[in-house]
Design a protein around this motif. Structure first.
Motif, short mmCIF file in Angstrom:
data_model
loop_
_atom_site.label_atom_id
_atom_site.label_comp_id
_atom_site.label_asym_id
_atom_site.label_seq_id
_atom_site.Cartn_x
_atom_site.Cartn_y
_atom_site.Cartn_z
N CYS A 168 0.80 -1.24 0.17
CA CYS A 168 -0.05 -0.05 0.11
C CYS A 168 0.79 1.29 0.18
CB CYS A 168 -0.83 0.06 1.33
SG CYS A 168 -2.22 -1.17 1.16
N SER A 169 1.92 1.02 0.72
CA SER A 169 2.82 2.47 0.62
C SER A 169 3.50 2.69 -0.75
CB SER A 169 4.14 2.18 1.62
OG SER A 169 5.01 3.26 1.62
N ALA A 170 3.88 1.46 -1.48
CA ALA A 170 4.57 1.72 -2.81
C ALA A 170 3.25 2.17 -3.69
CB ALA A 170 5.01 0.28 -3.34
N GLU A 171 2.14 1.78 -3.36
CA GLU A 171 0.87 2.26 -4.41
C GLU A 171 0.68 3.71 -4.15
OE1 GLU A 171 -3.79 1.35 -4.50
OE2 GLU A 171 -2.55 -0.24 -4.15
N LYS B 271 15.19 1.97 -12.02
CA LYS B 271 14.49 0.52 -12.19
C LYS B 271 13.68 0.12 -11.07
CE LYS B 271 18.64 -1.19 -14.75
NZ LYS B 271 20.04 -1.92 -14.34
N GLY B 272 14.18 0.74 -9.83
CA GLY B 272 13.26 0.39 -8.61
C GLY B 272 11.93 0.97 -8.86
N LEU B 273 11.84 2.28 -9.33
CA LEU B 273 10.60 2.75 -9.50
C LEU B 273 9.74 2.17 -10.66
CD1 LEU B 273 8.42 5.10 -9.01
CD2 LEU B 273 9.85 6.59 -10.79
N GLN B 274 10.40 1.75 -11.77
CA GLN B 274 9.54 0.78 -12.77
C GLN B 274 9.13 -0.33 -12.26
OE1 GLN B 274 9.70 1.89 -16.40
NE2 GLN B 274 7.90 0.52 -15.65
N ARG B 275 10.03 -0.98 -11.38
CA ARG B 275 9.30 -2.04 -10.54
C ARG B 275 7.95 -2.04 -9.89
NH1 ARG B 275 13.11 -6.27 -6.83
NH2 ARG B 275 13.26 -7.24 -8.95
N GLN B 276 8.13 -0.85 -9.14
CA GLN B 276 7.07 -0.43 -8.35
C GLN B 276 5.61 -0.27 -9.21
OE1 GLN B 276 7.78 2.70 -5.57
NE2 GLN B 276 9.64 1.48 -4.67
N ILE B 277 6.01 0.55 -10.24
CA ILE B 277 4.94 0.90 -11.18
C ILE B 277 4.29 -0.57 -11.93
CG2 ILE B 277 4.39 1.87 -13.44
CD1 ILE B 277 6.26 4.20 -12.89
N MET C 247 4.59 -3.40 -10.40
CA MET C 247 3.75 -4.18 -9.52
C MET C 247 2.25 -3.67 -9.22
SD MET C 247 4.71 -4.83 -5.61
CE MET C 247 4.56 -3.13 -5.13
N ILE C 248 2.29 -2.32 -9.22
CA ILE C 248 1.01 -1.66 -9.16
C ILE C 248 0.11 -2.01 -10.11
CG2 ILE C 248 -0.29 0.55 -8.26
CD1 ILE C 248 1.57 -0.76 -6.11
N SER C 249 0.63 -1.78 -11.24
CA SER C 249 -0.24 -2.06 -12.61
C SER C 249 -0.83 -3.21 -12.63
CB SER C 249 0.51 -1.45 -13.68
OG SER C 249 1.54 -2.40 -14.07
N ARG D 55 -1.95 -4.78 -9.82
CA ARG D 55 -2.95 -5.11 -9.03
C ARG D 55 -4.12 -4.11 -9.58
NH1 ARG D 55 -1.83 -6.58 -4.23
NH2 ARG D 55 -3.19 -5.03 -3.05
N LYS D 56 -3.89 -3.00 -10.12
CA LYS D 56 -5.07 -2.27 -10.52
C LYS D 56 -4.69 -1.58 -11.78
CE LYS D 56 -5.62 1.71 -8.16
NZ LYS D 56 -6.00 2.53 -7.00
N GLU D 57 -5.68 -0.99 -12.45
CA GLU D 57 -5.47 -0.21 -13.68
C GLU D 57 -5.13 1.18 -13.54
OE1 GLU D 57 -7.73 1.01 -17.81
OE2 GLU D 57 -8.93 0.14 -16.20
N LEU D 58 -3.97 1.62 -14.17
CA LEU D 58 -3.31 2.79 -13.68
C LEU D 58 -4.03 3.64 -14.86
CD1 LEU D 58 0.28 2.20 -12.78
CD2 LEU D 58 -1.70 2.87 -11.16
N LYS D 59 -4.95 4.74 -14.43
CA LYS D 59 -5.43 5.57 -15.56
C LYS D 59 -5.74 7.03 -14.97
CE LYS D 59 -10.15 3.91 -14.34
NZ LYS D 59 -11.59 3.52 -14.95
N ASP D 60 -5.95 7.77 -15.72
CA ASP D 60 -6.17 9.37 -15.47
C ASP D 60 -4.99 9.88 -14.74
OD1 ASP D 60 -8.83 9.01 -16.31
OD2 ASP D 60 -9.55 8.39 -14.35
#
Length: 256
Positions: free
Chosen positions: A71-74, A129-135, A137-139, A141-146
């Protein structure tokens, strides 16, 4: 605070983060010509760099049963995606500071380094690369839009070294001071204020007054030191009140 009173001292994370918090509290610095800005604290770089180690599996970094970290990463990913630029202070093994700017509108990673453009950028590339991994991972779990980013493949964005021209250090200890000035005055295209190495010694001293007098300082007005053995109440004539300008344009001692 001792590092602010020693001309050749390296600025640590605590001082850097304190001043960043003051910059973040200035509403007019949240929107610049390059777009909406999010300024990251110095400690966050360590987490991004950690996640950039691809030898560690994502499941080990973010186990499913530990939803707190996920949740923190999200929250962090959604916060970044809601801004056009993300400023990330980079600390190279506690020896040098420079600024990385994730510029979403330009789809590039800008590098502002007071030592020039010849530094090793492995710390930065690992962080991205770490930020890309977080993105990623979150994508899943949920659709990243808007969001405000035209492309989510941030790890594929090119690094662009910015020639800082006159705003470069000529000593071995002012990198943290230049970093804070880059954060405060970079618009995404240029610096909105002029500063050189000559301004840094004065800025180092004024930082102490700025931090101590800030409304965000919870210990404002408290004693810095207390001698348990001997207490001298002193005399009112021993006290000198120094006025500190809150105007950012005068922090370096330069006229408007």
């Amino acid at each position: 605070m001792e590092c602010l009173f020693q001309p050749s001292a390296y600025l640590g994370d605590e001082v850097i983060d304190c001043y960043i918090n003051l910059i973040k509290a200035q509403k007019h610095l949240k929107c610049r010509s390059g777009g909406r800005v999010h300024i990251e604290n110095a400690f966050q770089f360590n987490f991004l760099k950690r996640d950039g180690d691809l030898e560690i599996k994502t499941e080990e970094l973010y186990p499913i049963k530990d939803m707190t970290h996920i949740c923190s990463a999200e929250r962090r990913v959604l916060l970044y995606l809601d801004h056009d630029m993300v400023f990330i202070p980079i600390n190279i093994r506690e020896t040098h500071w420079y600024l990385a700017v994730i510029h979403a509108r330009n789809m590039e990673i800008q590098v502002l380094d007071s030592l020039g453009t010849s530094q090793d950028r492995k710390d930065l590339t690992d962080s991205i690369k770490g930020l890309q991994r977080q993105i990623d991972m979150i994508s899943q779990r949920k659709e990243l839009k808007d969001h405000r980013w035209p492309d989510l493949q941030v790890a594929s964005w090119p690094l662009r070294e910015i020639d800082m021209g006159y705003a470069k250090q000529t000593d071995s200890s002012s990198c943290g001071l230049f970093l804070l000035n880059y954060i405060e005055y970079w618009t995404g295209d240029e610096l909105s204020d002029i500063f050189t190495q000559d301004n840094m010694s004065h800025f180092r001293k004024k930082m102490a007054a700025i931090l101590l007098s800030s409304d965000l300082n919870k210990r404002r007005g408290c004693l810095l030191y207390k001698n348990e053995k001997e207490v001298d109440s002193g005399s009112p004539s021993d006290v000198e009140i120094c006025w500190v300008s809150s105007d950012p344009s005068r922090r370096h001692g330069r006229p408007e």
